[in-house]
Structures are given as structure tokens and as C-alpha cells.
Design a protein around this motif. Structure first.
Motif, PDB file in Angstrom:
ATOM      1  N   TYR A  41     -34.628 -11.720  12.271  1.00  0.00           N
ATOM      2  CA  TYR A  41     -34.142 -11.435  13.616  1.00  0.00           C
ATOM      3  C   TYR A  41     -32.649 -11.167  13.549  1.00  0.00           C
ATOM      4  O   TYR A  41     -31.950 -11.681  12.673  1.00  0.00           O
ATOM      5  CB  TYR A  41     -34.374 -12.637  14.548  1.00  0.00           C
ATOM      6  CG  TYR A  41     -35.814 -12.866  14.925  1.00  0.00           C
ATOM      7  CD1 TYR A  41     -36.343 -12.287  16.075  1.00  0.00           C
ATOM      8  CD2 TYR A  41     -36.639 -13.667  14.148  1.00  0.00           C
ATOM      9  CE1 TYR A  41     -37.671 -12.498  16.431  1.00  0.00           C
ATOM     10  CE2 TYR A  41     -37.972 -13.883  14.504  1.00  0.00           C
ATOM     11  CZ  TYR A  41     -38.476 -13.297  15.643  1.00  0.00           C
ATOM     12  OH  TYR A  41     -39.782 -13.502  15.997  1.00  0.00           O
ATOM     13  N   VAL A  42     -32.156 -10.389  14.503  1.00  0.00           N
ATOM     14  CA  VAL A  42     -30.727 -10.126  14.609  1.00  0.00           C
ATOM     15  C   VAL A  42     -30.294 -10.452  16.031  1.00  0.00           C
ATOM     16  O   VAL A  42     -31.019 -10.165  16.992  1.00  0.00           O
ATOM     17  CB  VAL A  42     -30.380  -8.662  14.232  1.00  0.00           C
ATOM     18  CG1 VAL A  42     -31.132  -7.664  15.108  1.00  0.00           C
ATOM     19  CG2 VAL A  42     -28.873  -8.423  14.291  1.00  0.00           C
ATOM     20  N   GLN A  50     -33.273 -10.438  18.634  1.00  0.00           N
ATOM     21  CA  GLN A  50     -34.309  -9.399  18.655  1.00  0.00           C
ATOM     22  C   GLN A  50     -34.870  -9.231  17.250  1.00  0.00           C
ATOM     23  O   GLN A  50     -34.164  -9.434  16.256  1.00  0.00           O
ATOM     24  CB  GLN A  50     -33.743  -8.081  19.188  1.00  0.00           C
ATOM     25  CG  GLN A  50     -32.507  -7.582  18.486  1.00  0.00           C
ATOM     26  CD  GLN A  50     -31.886  -6.373  19.179  1.00  0.00           C
ATOM     27  OE1 GLN A  50     -32.288  -5.249  18.916  1.00  0.00           O
ATOM     28  NE2 GLN A  50     -30.901  -6.613  20.035  1.00  0.00           N
ATOM     29  N   LEU A  51     -36.133  -8.893  17.184  1.00  0.00           N
ATOM     30  CA  LEU A  51     -36.808  -8.758  15.897  1.00  0.00           C
ATOM     31  C   LEU A  51     -36.273  -7.542  15.140  1.00  0.00           C
ATOM     32  O   LEU A  51     -36.246  -6.438  15.675  1.00  0.00           O
ATOM     33  CB  LEU A  51     -38.319  -8.621  16.115  1.00  0.00           C
ATOM     34  CG  LEU A  51     -39.169  -8.485  14.846  1.00  0.00           C
ATOM     35  CD1 LEU A  51     -39.112  -9.751  14.014  1.00  0.00           C
ATOM     36  CD2 LEU A  51     -40.617  -8.158  15.230  1.00  0.00           C
ATOM     37  N   LEU A  52     -35.838  -7.769  13.906  1.00  0.00           N
ATOM     38  CA  LEU A  52     -35.417  -6.661  13.052  1.00  0.00           C
ATOM     39  C   LEU A  52     -36.646  -6.069  12.358  1.00  0.00           C
ATOM     40  O   LEU A  52     -36.876  -4.870  12.388  1.00  0.00           O
ATOM     41  CB  LEU A  52     -34.388  -7.166  12.031  1.00  0.00           C
ATOM     42  CG  LEU A  52     -33.602  -6.145  11.226  1.00  0.00           C
ATOM     43  CD1 LEU A  52     -32.840  -5.174  12.122  1.00  0.00           C
ATOM     44  CD2 LEU A  52     -32.641  -6.849  10.270  1.00  0.00           C
ATOM     45  N   PHE A  53     -37.442  -6.931  11.733  1.00  0.00           N
ATOM     46  CA  PHE A  53     -38.746  -6.541  11.189  1.00  0.00           C
ATOM     47  C   PHE A  53     -39.520  -7.778  10.777  1.00  0.00           C
ATOM     48  O   PHE A  53     -38.960  -8.880  10.701  1.00  0.00           O
ATOM     49  CB  PHE A  53     -38.630  -5.562  10.007  1.00  0.00           C
ATOM     50  CG  PHE A  53     -37.709  -6.003   8.902  1.00  0.00           C
ATOM     51  CD1 PHE A  53     -38.060  -7.009   8.016  1.00  0.00           C
ATOM     52  CD2 PHE A  53     -36.468  -5.401   8.736  1.00  0.00           C
ATOM     53  CE1 PHE A  53     -37.212  -7.414   7.003  1.00  0.00           C
ATOM     54  CE2 PHE A  53     -35.604  -5.794   7.729  1.00  0.00           C
ATOM     55  CZ  PHE A  53     -35.982  -6.800   6.850  1.00  0.00           C
ATOM     56  N   GLN A  54     -40.804  -7.587  10.513  1.00  0.00           N
ATOM     57  CA  GLN A  54     -41.652  -8.666  10.009  1.00  0.00           C
ATOM     58  C   GLN A  54     -42.528  -8.108   8.896  1.00  0.00           C
ATOM     59  O   GLN A  54     -42.829  -6.916   8.859  1.00  0.00           O
ATOM     60  CB  GLN A  54     -42.514  -9.261  11.115  1.00  0.00           C
ATOM     61  CG  GLN A  54     -43.613  -8.335  11.614  1.00  0.00           C
ATOM     62  CD  GLN A  54     -44.366  -8.933  12.777  1.00  0.00           C
ATOM     63  OE1 GLN A  54     -43.788  -9.224  13.824  1.00  0.00           O
ATOM     64  NE2 GLN A  54     -45.675  -9.112  12.604  1.00  0.00           N
ATOM     65  N   LYS A  63     -38.472  -2.937   6.469  1.00  0.00           N
ATOM     66  CA  LYS A  63     -37.323  -2.035   6.536  1.00  0.00           C
ATOM     67  C   LYS A  63     -37.057  -1.656   7.986  1.00  0.00           C
ATOM     68  O   LYS A  63     -37.995  -1.432   8.747  1.00  0.00           O
ATOM     69  CB  LYS A  63     -37.585  -0.743   5.750  1.00  0.00           C
ATOM     70  CG  LYS A  63     -37.694  -0.929   4.258  1.00  0.00           C
ATOM     71  CD  LYS A  63     -37.858   0.422   3.576  1.00  0.00           C
ATOM     72  CE  LYS A  63     -37.979   0.257   2.062  1.00  0.00           C
ATOM     73  NZ  LYS A  63     -38.086   1.549   1.376  1.00  0.00           N
ATOM     74  N   ASN A  64     -35.770  -1.568   8.341  1.00  0.00           N
ATOM     75  CA  ASN A  64     -35.378  -1.106   9.669  1.00  0.00           C
ATOM     76  C   ASN A  64     -33.878  -0.846   9.675  1.00  0.00           C
ATOM     77  O   ASN A  64     -33.097  -1.709   9.264  1.00  0.00           O
ATOM     78  CB  ASN A  64     -35.740  -2.142  10.744  1.00  0.00           C
ATOM     79  CG  ASN A  64     -35.521  -1.625  12.154  1.00  0.00           C
ATOM     80  OD1 ASN A  64     -35.383  -0.435  12.392  1.00  0.00           O
ATOM     81  ND2 ASN A  64     -35.465  -2.540  13.109  1.00  0.00           N
ATOM     82  N   TYR A  93     -27.868 -13.273  11.894  1.00  0.00           N
ATOM     83  CA  TYR A  93     -29.165 -12.889  11.340  1.00  0.00           C
ATOM     84  C   TYR A  93     -29.974 -14.145  11.048  1.00  0.00           C
ATOM     85  O   TYR A  93     -29.488 -15.079  10.425  1.00  0.00           O
ATOM     86  CB  TYR A  93     -28.963 -12.068  10.056  1.00  0.00           C
ATOM     87  CG  TYR A  93     -28.318 -10.735  10.339  1.00  0.00           C
ATOM     88  CD1 TYR A  93     -26.929 -10.619  10.397  1.00  0.00           C
ATOM     89  CD2 TYR A  93     -29.092  -9.613  10.584  1.00  0.00           C
ATOM     90  CE1 TYR A  93     -26.331  -9.406  10.690  1.00  0.00           C
ATOM     91  CE2 TYR A  93     -28.501  -8.395  10.878  1.00  0.00           C
ATOM     92  CZ  TYR A  93     -27.127  -8.296  10.930  1.00  0.00           C
ATOM     93  OH  TYR A  93     -26.535  -7.101  11.238  1.00  0.00           O
ATOM     94  N   TYR A  94     -31.214 -14.146  11.511  1.00  0.00           N
ATOM     95  CA  TYR A  94     -32.096 -15.295  11.359  1.00  0.00           C
ATOM     96  C   TYR A  94     -33.320 -14.924  10.530  1.00  0.00           C
ATOM     97  O   TYR A  94     -34.005 -13.957  10.835  1.00  0.00           O
ATOM     98  CB  TYR A  94     -32.597 -15.784  12.720  1.00  0.00           C
ATOM     99  CG  TYR A  94     -31.534 -16.289  13.653  1.00  0.00           C
ATOM    100  CD1 TYR A  94     -31.109 -17.613  13.603  1.00  0.00           C
ATOM    101  CD2 TYR A  94     -30.968 -15.445  14.603  1.00  0.00           C
ATOM    102  CE1 TYR A  94     -30.139 -18.085  14.470  1.00  0.00           C
ATOM    103  CE2 TYR A  94     -29.998 -15.908  15.484  1.00  0.00           C
ATOM    104  CZ  TYR A  94     -29.589 -17.229  15.404  1.00  0.00           C
ATOM    105  OH  TYR A  94     -28.631 -17.690  16.273  1.00  0.00           O
ATOM    106  N   CYS A  95     -33.573 -15.733   9.531  1.00  0.00           N
ATOM    107  CA  CYS A  95     -34.802 -15.643   8.758  1.00  0.00           C
ATOM    108  C   CYS A  95     -35.799 -16.621   9.370  1.00  0.00           C
ATOM    109  O   CYS A  95     -35.427 -17.743   9.722  1.00  0.00           O
ATOM    110  CB  CYS A  95     -34.498 -16.031   7.313  1.00  0.00           C
ATOM    111  SG  CYS A  95     -35.894 -15.932   6.192  1.00  0.00           S
TER     112      CYS A  95
END
Length: 112
Positions: A41-42, A50-54, A63-64, A93-95
Motif C-alpha cells: 500500500y502507498v 491506497q493499494l499499490l498492488f497485490q 507491478k504498478n 509504503y506499507y507491506c
């Protein structure tokens, strides 16, 4: 780092400061008994996460917008990378991981 039902994610960095064009690397390792879905998440200043990718399948890449992370089951890692950062990438940035019973998150701030 938060632990729930034996699952956890760990981010080693706190605030990271880079110059434009630098290579971004944010460490994320996880511990789980199953095959979780992994997320990045960013959160930009003044906004919600907001979700960056999963990535749902081991050994695949998310990738995004120039960011990518490999879901590496062998090293239980999901490190975030970007070849050339811009000032607009300054954010937290959150993992995160989730399975059917739990979700865990850790955060790392990155400033350009």
C-alpha cells in the motif's frame, strides 16, 4: 510489526530519503504457515492508504507505476523496488499480508 495467528510482516526501514533518479528498495519479509496474499500500500501526504498492488501466487511479481515486488516463497520476502524514483513518490509504503483469518501490516516512510 503486529502478529496475529502466527502470521507477521516485518519492514526494517523507517524513513528513507532518496534523491530523484535513485533506486528505491524497501525491505519486507513475512512469516506465515500458509500461502497468503501479499500487498503493498502507498499513503501520500494528506491522503488515506491506497493499494499499490497485490500478489496472490508465490514466485510471481506485482507491478504498478514502475514499482515492483517479487513474492519470494523461498526467502519469504516481498521487497518493494523502483528503478528511478521521483519526488512525487514521497509517501509512506506499507507491506501487508492476509489469509482467511488475519491481516498484518508494517509501514516505512520514503521521502525524495
Amino acid at each position: 510489526m503486529k502478529k496475529t495467528h502466527g502470521d507477521s510482516v516485518t519492514q526494517k526501514e523507517g524513513q528513507v530519503t532518496l534523491s530523484e533518479g535513485d533506486f528505491l528498495f524497501i525491505n519486507c519479509t513475512y512469516s506465515t504457515t500458509g500461502y497468503p496474499t501479499l500487498f503493498w500500500y502507498v499513503q501520500y501526504p494528506g491522503e488515506g492508504p491506497q493499494l499499490l498492488f497485490q500478489v496472490t501466487t508465490a514466485n510471481n511479481k506485482g507491478k504498478n507505476r514502475g514499482f515492483e515486488a517479487l513474492y519470494d516463497k523461498g526467502t519469504t520476502s516481498f521487497h518493494l523496488e523502483k528503478a528511478s524514483v521521483q519526488e512525487s513518490d514521497s509517501a509512506v509504503y506499507y507491506c501487508a499480508l492476509s489469509d482467511t483469518v488475519a491481516e498484518t501490516t508494517g509501514g516505512a516512510e520514503h521521502k525524495v
